[in-house]
Design a protein around this motif. Structure first.
Motif, PDB file in Angstrom:
ATOM      1  N   ASP A  57       0.810  -1.214   0.000  1.00  0.00           N
ATOM      2  CA  ASP A  57       0.000   0.000   0.000  1.00  0.00           C
ATOM      3  C   ASP A  57       0.845   1.265   0.000  1.00  0.00           C
ATOM      4  OD1 ASP A  57      -2.336  -1.572   0.260  1.00  0.00           O
ATOM      5  OD2 ASP A  57      -2.042  -1.661   2.440  1.00  0.00           O
ATOM      6  N   GLU A  58       0.230   2.345  -0.470  1.00  0.00           N
ATOM      7  CA  GLU A  58       0.729   3.675  -0.162  1.00  0.00           C
ATOM      8  C   GLU A  58      -0.003   4.126   1.100  1.00  0.00           C
ATOM      9  OE1 GLU A  58      -0.120   6.429  -3.284  1.00  0.00           O
ATOM     10  OE2 GLU A  58      -2.285   6.115  -3.210  1.00  0.00           O
ATOM     11  N   VAL A  59       0.705   4.892   1.941  1.00  0.00           N
ATOM     12  CA  VAL A  59       0.159   5.242   3.248  1.00  0.00           C
ATOM     13  C   VAL A  59       0.413   6.725   3.525  1.00  0.00           C
ATOM     14  CG1 VAL A  59       0.086   4.658   5.706  1.00  0.00           C
ATOM     15  CG2 VAL A  59       0.789   2.920   4.037  1.00  0.00           C
ATOM     16  N   PHE A  60      -0.635   7.445   3.903  1.00  0.00           N
ATOM     17  CA  PHE A  60      -0.477   8.764   4.503  1.00  0.00           C
ATOM     18  C   PHE A  60      -0.499   8.583   6.021  1.00  0.00           C
ATOM     19  CE2 PHE A  60      -2.140  11.192   0.655  1.00  0.00           C
ATOM     20  CZ  PHE A  60      -0.918  11.806   0.413  1.00  0.00           C
ATOM     21  N   ILE A  61       0.484   9.175   6.697  1.00  0.00           N
ATOM     22  CA  ILE A  61       0.571   9.120   8.153  1.00  0.00           C
ATOM     23  C   ILE A  61       0.522  10.558   8.651  1.00  0.00           C
ATOM     24  CG2 ILE A  61       1.919   8.329  10.140  1.00  0.00           C
ATOM     25  CD1 ILE A  61       3.236   6.291   8.255  1.00  0.00           C
ATOM     26  N   LEU A  62      -0.481  10.861   9.480  1.00  0.00           N
ATOM     27  CA  LEU A  62      -0.723  12.245   9.891  1.00  0.00           C
ATOM     28  C   LEU A  62      -0.947  12.330  11.393  1.00  0.00           C
ATOM     29  CD1 LEU A  62      -2.938  11.536   7.263  1.00  0.00           C
ATOM     30  CD2 LEU A  62      -2.556  13.976   7.058  1.00  0.00           C
ATOM     31  N   PRO A  63      -0.196  13.166  12.112  1.00  0.00           N
ATOM     32  CA  PRO A  63      -0.508  13.399  13.519  1.00  0.00           C
ATOM     33  C   PRO A  63      -1.696  14.359  13.641  1.00  0.00           C
ATOM     34  CG  PRO A  63       1.381  14.722  12.884  1.00  0.00           C
ATOM     35  CD  PRO A  63       0.986  13.926  11.670  1.00  0.00           C
ATOM     36  N   LEU A  64      -2.702  13.958  14.381  1.00  0.00           N
ATOM     37  CA  LEU A  64      -3.836  14.832  14.643  1.00  0.00           C
ATOM     38  C   LEU A  64      -3.592  15.678  15.882  1.00  0.00           C
ATOM     39  CD1 LEU A  64      -6.705  12.313  13.851  1.00  0.00           C
ATOM     40  CD2 LEU A  64      -5.521  13.908  12.313  1.00  0.00           C
ATOM     41  N   THR A  65      -2.779  15.141  16.799  1.00  0.00           N
ATOM     42  CA  THR A  65      -2.249  15.892  17.934  1.00  0.00           C
ATOM     43  C   THR A  65      -0.841  15.373  18.181  1.00  0.00           C
ATOM     44  OG1 THR A  65      -3.095  14.295  19.578  1.00  0.00           O
ATOM     45  CG2 THR A  65      -4.518  16.173  19.036  1.00  0.00           C
ATOM     46  N   GLY A  66       0.027  16.226  18.709  1.00  0.00           N
ATOM     47  CA  GLY A  66       1.348  15.785  19.129  1.00  0.00           C
ATOM     48  C   GLY A  66       2.382  15.728  18.012  1.00  0.00           C
ATOM     49  N   ASP A  67       3.528  15.127  18.353  1.00  0.00           N
ATOM     50  CA  ASP A  67       4.697  15.128  17.482  1.00  0.00           C
ATOM     51  C   ASP A  67       5.377  13.759  17.532  1.00  0.00           C
ATOM     52  OD1 ASP A  67       4.936  18.361  17.495  1.00  0.00           O
ATOM     53  OD2 ASP A  67       4.731  17.631  19.547  1.00  0.00           O
ATOM     54  N   PHE A  68       6.000  13.374  16.414  1.00  0.00           N
ATOM     55  CA  PHE A  68       6.770  12.138  16.414  1.00  0.00           C
ATOM     56  C   PHE A  68       7.934  12.228  15.434  1.00  0.00           C
ATOM     57  CE2 PHE A  68       3.236  11.357  13.403  1.00  0.00           C
ATOM     58  CZ  PHE A  68       3.920  10.976  12.267  1.00  0.00           C
ATOM     59  N   ASP A  69       8.945  11.414  15.678  1.00  0.00           N
ATOM     60  CA  ASP A  69      10.036  11.211  14.722  1.00  0.00           C
ATOM     61  C   ASP A  69       9.752   9.957  13.922  1.00  0.00           C
ATOM     62  OD1 ASP A  69      11.466  13.425  15.597  1.00  0.00           O
ATOM     63  OD2 ASP A  69      12.690  12.272  16.996  1.00  0.00           O
ATOM     64  N   MET A  70      10.185   9.959  12.663  1.00  0.00           N
ATOM     65  CA  MET A  70       9.948   8.817  11.794  1.00  0.00           C
ATOM     66  C   MET A  70      11.216   8.468  11.025  1.00  0.00           C
ATOM     67  SD  MET A  70       7.696   6.615  10.617  1.00  0.00           S
ATOM     68  CE  MET A  70       5.978   7.104  10.474  1.00  0.00           C
ATOM     69  N   ALA A  71      11.542   7.185  11.013  1.00  0.00           N
ATOM     70  CA  ALA A  71      12.641   6.677  10.199  1.00  0.00           C
ATOM     71  C   ALA A  71      12.075   5.605   9.276  1.00  0.00           C
ATOM     72  CB  ALA A  71      13.744   6.106  11.077  1.00  0.00           C
ATOM     73  N   ILE A  72      12.207   5.818   7.958  1.00  0.00           N
ATOM     74  CA  ILE A  72      11.694   4.893   6.959  1.00  0.00           C
ATOM     75  C   ILE A  72      12.864   4.238   6.233  1.00  0.00           C
ATOM     76  CG2 ILE A  72      10.401   4.723   4.781  1.00  0.00           C
ATOM     77  CD1 ILE A  72       8.626   6.955   5.744  1.00  0.00           C
ATOM     78  N   THR A  73      12.770   2.931   6.039  1.00  0.00           N
ATOM     79  CA  THR A  73      13.782   2.200   5.289  1.00  0.00           C
ATOM     80  C   THR A  73      13.133   1.548   4.071  1.00  0.00           C
ATOM     81  OG1 THR A  73      13.443   0.249   6.701  1.00  0.00           O
ATOM     82  CG2 THR A  73      15.223   1.749   7.302  1.00  0.00           C
ATOM     83  N   GLY A  74      13.930   1.391   3.006  1.00  0.00           N
ATOM     84  CA  GLY A  74      13.459   0.835   1.748  1.00  0.00           C
ATOM     85  C   GLY A  74      14.157   1.540   0.607  1.00  0.00           C
ATOM     86  N   ASN A  75      13.576   1.482  -0.573  1.00  0.00           N
ATOM     87  CA  ASN A  75      14.191   2.126  -1.738  1.00  0.00           C
ATOM     88  C   ASN A  75      14.253   3.647  -1.621  1.00  0.00           C
ATOM     89  OD1 ASN A  75      14.639  -0.301  -3.060  1.00  0.00           O
ATOM     90  ND2 ASN A  75      12.676  -0.238  -4.150  1.00  0.00           N
ATOM     91  N   HIS A  76      13.363   4.220  -0.805  1.00  0.00           N
ATOM     92  CA  HIS A  76      13.336   5.674  -0.608  1.00  0.00           C
ATOM     93  C   HIS A  76      13.419   5.972   0.888  1.00  0.00           C
ATOM     94  CE1 HIS A  76      12.195   6.099  -4.812  1.00  0.00           C
ATOM     95  NE2 HIS A  76      11.264   5.196  -4.618  1.00  0.00           N
ATOM     96  N   PRO A  77      14.604   5.784   1.521  1.00  0.00           N
ATOM     97  CA  PRO A  77      14.726   5.996   2.968  1.00  0.00           C
ATOM     98  C   PRO A  77      14.495   7.460   3.333  1.00  0.00           C
ATOM     99  CG  PRO A  77      16.883   5.701   1.967  1.00  0.00           C
ATOM    100  CD  PRO A  77      15.878   5.404   0.901  1.00  0.00           C
TER     101      PRO A  77
END
Length: 201
Positions: A57-77
């Protein structure tokens, strides 16, 4: 068209994290949609990072409140920070990628999924509206004032989640936490000041 209630008692056991609230858990069995697969909203607190995969899947990830760090691995890190207050408001993850999400505080995070071929790379998004950025998915983070009307969506399968406030749909109230699913144009009116997450294809 359907109004889907949240379940504040729903918990899911996340590997390495333990039980976690997932009040919104909407998939195709609830909506009857063909392309828009799911909308799930979690409540995370600081602690061990949450791991997951986009799978096919393609995925949109959205914070509705608060903050987070994200690390993605794959062909497009990608390594980035995302916050409900900006400047990065959303994250797009392509198929066949994995992630580690680290909450920086109490955060409510929405995940929207649709099948995709991987033509669009992972990226952070600063806009409150993401149309024509993904292969199929679109999002809109929107504030309405009392009495304001809206015809939401992009003419296809659409979910309108009420983050705060209340809406009116032809005399029917859609309350905070509820999600409206539809595939045809509807007109909504804000019964009170409202904050919305709109997801569609």
């Amino acid at each position: 068209m359907r109004i889907i209630d949240p379940d504040d008692r729903r918990m899911v056991d996340l590997p390495g994290v333990g039980p976690c609230p997932r009040p919104v858990d909407i998939d195709q069995s609830a909506t009857g949609f063909r392309r828009l697969k799911s909308l799930r909203i979690y409540r995370f607190v600081p602690g061990p990072p949450i791991c997951g995969d986009s799978e096919v899947d393609e995925v949109f990830i959205l914070p509705l409140t608060g903050d987070f760090d994200m690390a993605i691995t794959g062909n497009h890190p990608l390594s980035t920070s995302v916050s409900a207050s900006g400047p990065n408001r959303a994250l797009y993850m392509a198929p066949d990628h994995s992630y580690l999400l680290t909450p920086l505080n109490a955060v409510s995070v929405a995940y929207a999924r649709a099948g995709a071929k991987g033509r669009v790379p992972c990226q952070t998004l600063s806009a409150s509206e993401g149309a024509d950025l993904a292969e199929h998915l679109r999002y809109h983070l929107l504030d309405l004032t009392t009495g304001q009307t809206l015809i939401p969506g992009w003419g296809g399968e659409t979910l309108v989640h009420v983050v705060e406030g209340t809406l009116d749909l032809s005399g029917v109230t859609i309350a905070e936490g509820q999600t409206l699913a539809f595939a045809n144009a509807v007109t909504l009116r804000a019964k009170s000041d409202a904050n919305l997450l709109i997801i569609g294809v």
